[in-house]
Design an enzyme around this catalytic site. Sequence first.
Site, PDB file in Angstrom:
ATOM      1  N   ASP A 181       1.237  -1.374  -3.271  1.00 45.46           N
ATOM      2  CA  ASP A 181       1.459  -0.044  -3.829  1.00 45.46           C
ATOM      3  C   ASP A 181       0.144   0.643  -4.159  1.00 45.46           C
ATOM      4  O   ASP A 181       0.126   1.814  -4.548  1.00 45.46           O
ATOM      5  CB  ASP A 181       2.389  -0.083  -5.045  1.00 45.46           C
ATOM      6  N   SER A 182      -0.981  -0.063  -3.950  1.00 48.99           N
ATOM      7  CA  SER A 182      -2.294   0.583  -3.991  1.00 48.99           C
ATOM      8  C   SER A 182      -2.385   1.686  -2.952  1.00 48.99           C
ATOM      9  O   SER A 182      -3.264   2.554  -3.035  1.00 48.99           O
ATOM     10  CB  SER A 182      -3.399  -0.446  -3.765  1.00 48.99           C
ATOM     11  N   ASP A 191       5.190  -4.620  -1.286  1.00 49.37           N
ATOM     12  CA  ASP A 191       5.149  -4.389  -2.732  1.00 49.37           C
ATOM     13  C   ASP A 191       6.346  -3.541  -3.163  1.00 49.37           C
ATOM     14  O   ASP A 191       6.549  -2.445  -2.622  1.00 49.37           O
ATOM     15  CB  ASP A 191       3.864  -3.632  -3.090  1.00 49.37           C
ATOM     16  N   LYS A 194       6.825  -8.474  -3.212  1.00 50.85           N
ATOM     17  CA  LYS A 194       5.984  -8.773  -4.373  1.00 50.85           C
ATOM     18  C   LYS A 194       6.424  -7.941  -5.565  1.00 50.85           C
ATOM     19  O   LYS A 194       6.687  -6.741  -5.422  1.00 50.85           O
ATOM     20  CB  LYS A 194       4.505  -8.509  -4.079  1.00 50.85           C
ATOM     21  N   GLU A 223       5.549  -7.471 -10.019  1.00 52.79           N
ATOM     22  CA  GLU A 223       4.479  -7.667 -10.989  1.00 52.79           C
ATOM     23  C   GLU A 223       5.012  -8.159 -12.329  1.00 52.79           C
ATOM     24  O   GLU A 223       6.148  -7.887 -12.703  1.00 52.79           O
ATOM     25  CB  GLU A 223       3.713  -6.361 -11.208  1.00 52.79           C
ATOM     26  N   GLU A 248      -4.759 -11.550 -10.597  1.00 49.21           N
ATOM     27  CA  GLU A 248      -5.746 -10.472 -10.505  1.00 49.21           C
ATOM     28  C   GLU A 248      -6.544 -10.312 -11.787  1.00 49.21           C
ATOM     29  O   GLU A 248      -5.984 -10.269 -12.890  1.00 49.21           O
ATOM     30  CB  GLU A 248      -5.054  -9.149 -10.185  1.00 49.21           C
TER      31      GLU A 248
END
Length: 289
Positions: free
Chosen positions: A52-53, A91, A121, A123, A190
């Site tokens: 999602d970056s 993501d 993925k 978070e 991260e």
Amino acid sequence: MSAHPSPTKRLTLGDLAAARDAGTPIVMVTAYDFPSAQIVEAAGVDVVLVGDSAAMTVLGYDSTVPVTVDEMLMLTRAVRRGLERPLLVGDLPFGSYEASDAEAIATAQRFVKDAGVDLVKIERGGTSVDRARALVSAGIPVVGHVGLTPQTAASLGGYRAQGRRADAALAVIEDALALQDAGCAMLVVEAVPAEVTAALMPLLSIPVIGIGAGAGTDGQVLVFHDLLGIHAGGAARFVRRYADLRGSAIAGVVAYADEVRSGAYPAPEHTYAMAEGEAARLAELLAAR
């Protein structure tokens, strides 16, 4: 895994587990479109993350939060078309899985069915552990993500390293263990101190991919635009730039603009010609109009 393996063998989660057991580093990189997918495929990476970056790197948002499921699916489908060998991770964007297990499963199924991802993925720990367990129970492989989690960076005090104090480090480790216990197939860690990674790794049996987590993980991931120097501005401490494509691209466009303005481009070799005698015939036809 070799640097340039056969493109015909599609990797599996079993291959990643074997790499971890053998101590062979796993290479992950992000990609957001067909050309970048083709580049990382040719480079022989093992795992590709449509992160999602993309919200910031290719869509121009100021954080990862605004990106939508439809936007992520469009990008992920493009990447899928450019890949053969690597595993593909999609993501799940902010707001698409947190509310309930049913929402998480419905969103993840779209990524699997519509975009062809191998894993999704999510978070954080906390309620995301429940979501991970539900996804795994629904037959969808999951990558967890702990430490600095960009979707909730505001609540973490911004984009800064996590786990610098012992109590915060323990919380990161507990989140990681909870995600493993929920059935996650892989974990991204991260922006945590290397000491936290060293304490965490002996407790995990799944592949761990680091980004700003030191050299002790099973593999590393970087953002495509960061490692190639494509975007402007600064980068996180953990980023190493392996190229300056932004500088090269600007220089190329400047050279093109200069030649257009000077008349040097297009030159005769860039120009099509009519068949012999057809220019004269065209002139006759025009004169007869």
